[in-house]
Each structure stands twice: as C-alpha cells, then as structure tokens.
Design a protein around this motif. Structure first.
Motif, PDB file in Angstrom:
ATOM      1  N   ILE A  59       0.864  -1.181   0.000  1.00 50.73           N
ATOM      2  CA  ILE A  59       0.000   0.000   0.000  1.00 50.73           C
ATOM      3  C   ILE A  59       0.901   1.231   0.000  1.00 50.73           C
ATOM      4  CG2 ILE A  59      -1.808   1.224   1.251  1.00 50.73           C
ATOM      5  CD1 ILE A  59      -2.394  -1.533   2.612  1.00 50.73           C
ATOM      6  N   THR A  60       0.492   2.203  -0.786  1.00 49.35           N
ATOM      7  CA  THR A  60       1.288   3.434  -0.777  1.00 49.35           C
ATOM      8  C   THR A  60       0.650   4.429   0.170  1.00 49.35           C
ATOM      9  OG1 THR A  60       0.059   4.333  -2.629  1.00 49.35           O
ATOM     10  CG2 THR A  60       2.113   3.192  -3.140  1.00 49.35           C
ATOM     11  N   VAL A  61       1.498   5.299   0.696  1.00 52.18           N
ATOM     12  CA  VAL A  61       1.020   6.266   1.670  1.00 52.18           C
ATOM     13  C   VAL A  61       1.654   7.625   1.377  1.00 52.18           C
ATOM     14  CG1 VAL A  61       2.827   5.735   3.342  1.00 52.18           C
ATOM     15  CG2 VAL A  61       0.669   6.668   4.144  1.00 52.18           C
ATOM     16  N   LYS A  62       0.892   8.658   1.669  1.00 53.67           N
ATOM     17  CA  LYS A  62       1.378  10.013   1.494  1.00 53.67           C
ATOM     18  C   LYS A  62       1.764  10.532   2.874  1.00 53.67           C
ATOM     19  CE  LYS A  62      -0.562  13.914  -1.071  1.00 53.67           C
ATOM     20  NZ  LYS A  62      -1.865  14.311  -1.657  1.00 53.67           N
ATOM     21  N   VAL A  63       2.922  11.146   2.978  1.00 50.89           N
ATOM     22  CA  VAL A  63       3.356  11.633   4.282  1.00 50.89           C
ATOM     23  C   VAL A  63       3.319  13.156   4.264  1.00 50.89           C
ATOM     24  CG1 VAL A  63       5.233  11.687   5.951  1.00 50.89           C
ATOM     25  CG2 VAL A  63       4.830   9.629   4.600  1.00 50.89           C
ATOM     26  N   LYS A  64       2.603  13.735   5.229  1.00 44.57           N
ATOM     27  CA  LYS A  64       2.570  15.199   5.328  1.00 44.57           C
ATOM     28  C   LYS A  64       3.311  15.603   6.580  1.00 44.57           C
ATOM     29  CE  LYS A  64      -1.413  16.425   2.595  1.00 44.57           C
ATOM     30  NZ  LYS A  64      -2.686  17.150   2.532  1.00 44.57           N
ATOM     31  N   ASN A  80      12.333   4.445   5.189  1.00 46.60           N
ATOM     32  CA  ASN A  80      12.749   3.119   5.642  1.00 46.60           C
ATOM     33  C   ASN A  80      11.915   2.629   6.815  1.00 46.60           C
ATOM     34  OD1 ASN A  80      14.663   2.496   3.809  1.00 46.60           O
ATOM     35  ND2 ASN A  80      16.325   3.527   4.932  1.00 46.60           N
ATOM     36  N   ILE A  81      11.770   3.557   7.767  1.00 46.52           N
ATOM     37  CA  ILE A  81      11.083   3.149   8.995  1.00 46.52           C
ATOM     38  C   ILE A  81       9.634   2.799   8.710  1.00 46.52           C
ATOM     39  CG2 ILE A  81      10.186   5.330   9.976  1.00 46.52           C
ATOM     40  CD1 ILE A  81      11.759   4.540  12.525  1.00 46.52           C
ATOM     41  N   ILE A  82       9.008   3.595   7.818  1.00 40.72           N
ATOM     42  CA  ILE A  82       7.603   3.332   7.501  1.00 40.72           C
ATOM     43  C   ILE A  82       7.476   2.021   6.731  1.00 40.72           C
ATOM     44  CG2 ILE A  82       5.612   4.174   6.193  1.00 40.72           C
ATOM     45  CD1 ILE A  82       6.606   7.031   6.944  1.00 40.72           C
ATOM     46  N   TYR A  83       8.427   1.777   5.883  1.00 42.56           N
ATOM     47  CA  TYR A  83       8.373   0.539   5.100  1.00 42.56           C
ATOM     48  C   TYR A  83       8.598  -0.683   5.992  1.00 42.56           C
ATOM     49  CZ  TYR A  83       9.364  -2.959   1.577  1.00 42.56           C
ATOM     50  OH  TYR A  83       9.331  -4.089   0.807  1.00 42.56           O
ATOM     51  N   ASN A  87       5.176  -1.992   6.231  1.00 39.88           N
ATOM     52  CA  ASN A  87       5.161  -2.410   4.843  1.00 39.88           C
ATOM     53  C   ASN A  87       4.435  -1.402   3.938  1.00 39.88           C
ATOM     54  OD1 ASN A  87       6.446  -4.317   3.438  1.00 39.88           O
ATOM     55  ND2 ASN A  87       4.732  -5.738   3.336  1.00 39.88           N
ATOM     56  N   LEU A  88       4.484  -0.141   4.357  1.00 42.85           N
ATOM     57  CA  LEU A  88       3.856   0.893   3.545  1.00 42.85           C
ATOM     58  C   LEU A  88       4.919   1.556   2.678  1.00 42.85           C
ATOM     59  CD1 LEU A  88       1.633   2.637   6.234  1.00 42.85           C
ATOM     60  CD2 LEU A  88       0.837   1.187   4.362  1.00 42.85           C
ATOM     61  N   ILE A  89       4.558   1.796   1.452  1.00 47.76           N
ATOM     62  CA  ILE A  89       5.505   2.476   0.577  1.00 47.76           C
ATOM     63  C   ILE A  89       5.177   3.957   0.543  1.00 47.76           C
ATOM     64  CG2 ILE A  89       6.305   2.706  -1.793  1.00 47.76           C
ATOM     65  CD1 ILE A  89       5.779  -0.334  -2.008  1.00 47.76           C
ATOM     66  N   VAL A  90       6.180   4.754   0.854  1.00 46.18           N
ATOM     67  CA  VAL A  90       5.947   6.203   0.866  1.00 46.18           C
ATOM     68  C   VAL A  90       5.914   6.707  -0.559  1.00 46.18           C
ATOM     69  CG1 VAL A  90       6.816   8.429   1.624  1.00 46.18           C
ATOM     70  CG2 VAL A  90       7.005   6.445   3.121  1.00 46.18           C
TER      71      VAL A  90
END
Lengths: 229, 265
Positions: A59-64, A80-83, A87-90
C-alpha cells in the motif's frame, strides 16, 4: 518538570494516520523534534501479528510533515522506517516549507531572462528559466534554456529548449530556420524533413515524442501554461 | 595620435594581406602617414605583396625581444615617403610575441603615424590575439561564400568582446555573375547575417593577383575596378561618404546596392 514532560509526551500524538479517498495519509506533527517523531513512529507503527505482512499487497502512503523541513537523509530514514514497520511504501513526502535555495531555483525556473544581442557563430547563450532573445541567432551559434526560448529575430543556429529535461518547453522565433532544434532529449535537424520547418514555433508532441513545427496561434491550446495573465 | 586598424577574417585565403597592402597604399596615396604591421609570424606575406621582401633586416619578433629599436625594423616603401612596413619573422611561430608586447609596439607607432594597419593571421588563436591586442578599430574581410561568412561571424563575435570599435565589413572577391545567378551569397544576404556596417565591396579580378605577384599593390594602378574599390575604402576610412560602386553587369543589383546605401546614410 521531567514528569510533566513525560506526561505530555504520552498524551499528545505526533503521528496520526488518516484514510481518505486518495489513500492513506500519514500526518507527522511539526512541533516536536525529529527524534521524538522517529521514536513515536517506532512504537506506533508496530502492528501486532504482522509477520505475514510481507505477503500482503503493498500500500502506498502520502506523508505530510507540515512546516518541518526534511533533508534528504532524513527523508530516507522516514521512508525506511515506515516501510519496515508497516510495509507501507511512501509515495510522496509533502512539506509546507522549502529552503531558500530551492525557492530561488524555482523562481529562476519561472523567470524570463531577456537578452539583447546577436548570438554569432561559436557563441553559446544558456540561461535558467525562459529566454527572451532580442536579436538573431546566426548559424553556428547556440541558445539553450531550461525553459522556453523566444527569439524576436531570425533563428538560424542551434536551439535547445528544456535543456534539463522539461518536455513542455517550446521554441518560438520571428523567423524560425534553425540548423538543429532540441527540446528536452529529442532533436530534429534540417535534413530530416524539408516540410517540418514551416511555422514560427516548435514543440515536443507527447504522443509520438517528436518535435513538431506549427503556427504560433496553436501554442495557447497545446501549452496553456504559457499564459501567466 | 593615429589609429590602429586590424584587418582580420578568421578563415584563411580570403584576402586579408592583399586588403592590408591595398588599403595601406591607398591611404598613403591620399597623403596619410601609414605603417603596416604583418603579424603572421612564420608565414609572412605582406612584405612579398608590397615588394619589400629583400629589404628586411630586423622584424617584429626582434623588436618584441628588444634586439633592435622599433624604427630600425621599419622598412620604408620604395614608392612612398609616408608608407612603412613592420615585417613578421619567418623563422619563429606565433607564440614568439605576447599581446602586451604588440600593444606596446602599436601604441608607440600610433605616435608617429596617422594609420597603423595590422594584418592578422588566419585563425582565432595566439596570432589573432596578438593582432587585435593594440587595435582601436577592426575590419573583417569576407568572401561571398558560406564558410567564409560563418568564420567572419565568429570573428565579429570575438571582436565584440574586445575593447574595439564595432567591426566594419569588406566583401572581397565578389563575382557579379555568380551572385546574379544565385550561385553565391549576395551582398544583402551577407550584410543581413553579419549585421555590421559595410565598408566596401571588391570585385574578383585577376589583375589583383598579377599585381600582388609583382609586389605592386593593385591600388597603384587607377584603371582597375578593384583599385577604385580599395581607394574608395580608404576614403571611407578617412570619414568621407563615398557611394558604393556599381557592379556593372547587373542592373537589378545596382539598384539594390544603391538602395542599400541610401538606407545606411
């Protein structure tokens, strides 16, 4: 005092996750320090029973990040940490602030530099942003710009618009009779087609990725961005 | 104090040296005190065209290296009291002289002469840099050929970066019949590309070559068109307003040239 701080830390959330129509958005608070943020990410993103997460669809995620400026290594740490944790792709990291350097670069990219002289054989004129040349470009001379190129005189030399890859860049001239036209990474020269040189402007056609020549009046249709009124 | 004019072209063989010799001779005929400088070190020709080869004792390199006084190296023309030549060395190369040394020489010569005409070697390297070092004005010679015009354009670009008055143009070896047939560039086209003031047009003439071979510049023989053209150029350098000559055969062109001249003045 220390106790109070600890309390505050446990109460406020620096990281919030929201689901919207466009997808997941990860809001990261901009008032705490970067280390605090990482700490919270470490703890918050741990998902019980995620051992099979590597098999779940990505799943991709948007980071604000609000008004926090992140440099490249910091962005990398975040990704890296989010992935690793979820397992989220920024997809994109959005920040409300940019550095002065970036701002100046953007300003220059959008500026029109006007130059009044002749570009003779062997001379090279390169500008950042758009170029307005009041004068001719003689055979053997070169004009290049990261943006559009507008020549008020006769263009007989070489021209390279969007020289750092901007495919939307266009070339116009009162008399367009160049030896070589380049737009982004495409080029076209005199021998290729005798018919091509009819017109006063040249642009890159996205469909077949070739340079086309046409009359000026079609420009506002294919490049509405040229209007800044 | 006189003025120094460099005669250059970029491309070789367009007639720089012939032009230098003839402009120098024409100015001398008009009673001006003239000194010609050949800066083509290693490939000197100006002395041959002037017919002064056998009088060379010292040269430009000797002066630059203080092996002789400037006036010792100057050769007086056999026909005029007021025409002198500073010959180039034949044994050295272009790097034997530095721009500062040239500048010093030209400045010294300008004290005594009305016009210092500098013959520039072909190319844009050291020799060119030497030649333009002391110049106040410049004349670019071109032939009605694409390659020659391209090089002239390059040279004009380089001259514009220097502290030299905007260059003037001489179109040399114009063949009226070829221009008429559209086989060579025409005057208007050349002037519109180069966008500099036209100082004169010299038509192609075998007599020019014959005269150069004899060591007597064609300007001395008033009966030829080429001679007239050079004399007119000299008068224009003096500031007179002399109309461009008709190029006979072609009436259409004559009209064009007249029109062009009318436009400029």
């Amino acid at each position: 005092m220390a106790q109070k701080q600890r309390q505050k830390k446990s109460n406020t959330h620096y990281v919030t996750i929201k689901g919207t129509k466009e997808g997941l958005i990860l809001h990261l608070d901009d008032t705490c320090s970067f280390d605090q943020l990482l700490e919270e990410l470490e703890t918050k993103l741990i998902h019980p029973g995620t051992e099979d997460s590597s098999e779940s669809p990505k799943i991709t995620v948007k980071v604000k990040v609000g008004k926090r400026y992140l440099n490249k290594p910091q962005e990398e740490i975040l990704r890296n940490i989010i992935y690793q944790k979820k397992n989220l792709i920024v997809d994109i990291i959005e920040s409300d602030v940019i550095t002065r350097e970036e701002a100046e670069f953007m300003k220059k990219e959008n500026e029109i530099t006007s130059v009044s002289r002749m570009i003779r054989s062997g001379q090279i004129l390169k500008v950042q942003g758009d170029l307005l040349l009041v004068g001719d470009v003689n055979p053997g001379g070169t004009v290049a710009a990261t943006g559009n190129i507008f020549v008020m005189g006769t263009l007989k030399g070489n021209v390279h618009a969007g020289c750092e890859g901007r495919k939307s860049a266009v070339v116009t001239a009162s008399v367009l009779n160049p030896t070589l036209v380049r737009i982004a990474d495409q080029f076209i020269n005199e021998e290729e087609n005798e018919q091509v040189y009819s017109g006063e402007c040249a642009y890159l056609d996205e469909e077949d990725n070739t340079i086309k020549f046409d009359r000026l009046h079609i420009l506002h249709q294919i490049r509405p961005g040229l209007n800044r009124l | 104090m006189g003025e120094a004019i460099v005669i250059t072209s970029g491309k070789g063989g367009v007639g720089k040296t012939t032009t230098t010799a003839n402009i120098g001779t024409s100015l001398a005929l008009l009673g001006k005190k003239v000194c010609l400088i050949d800066t083509d070190i290693g490939l000197r020709n100006l002395d041959v065209i002037m017919g002064l080869e056998n009088r060379i004792i010292y040269d430009l390199v000797d002066v630059a290296h203080n092996r002789c006084k400037l006036h010792q190296a100057l050769i007086k023309d056999k026909r005029f009291e007021c025409l002198y030549l500073l010959p180039a060395a034949q044994t050295k190369d272009k790097s034997a002289v530095k721009p500062e040394q040239m500048k010093k020489m030209v400045t010294e010569l300008k004290q005594d002469y009305d016009y210092v005409i500098i013959d520039c070697p072909a190319g844009i390297e050291q020799g060119f840099k030497n030649a333009i070092a002391g110049a106040d004005k410049s004349i670019v010679v071109t032939n009605p050929e694409t390659s020659s015009v391209r090089d002239a354009d390059r040279i004009i670009g380089l001259l514009e970066q220097e502290d030299i008055e905007s260059p003037k143009l001489i179109i040399n070896r114009l063949k009226a019949h070829m221009m008429e047939n559209g086989d060579s560039l025409d005057v208007d086209e050349i002037v519109s590309i180069l966008a500099v003031e036209l100082l004169g047009i010299v038509t192609d003439d075998e007599l020019v070559i014959r005269a150069s071979n004899r060591g007597e510049p064609i300007a001395l023989n008033p009966d030829t068109k080429a001679s007239q053209a050079y004399r007119n150029i000299a008068r224009r350098i003096l500031g007179e307003s002399v109309p461009l000559m008709s190029l006979e055969e072609d009436k259409g062109l004559l009209k064009k040239v007249k029109q062009f001249f009318g436009m400029r003045t």
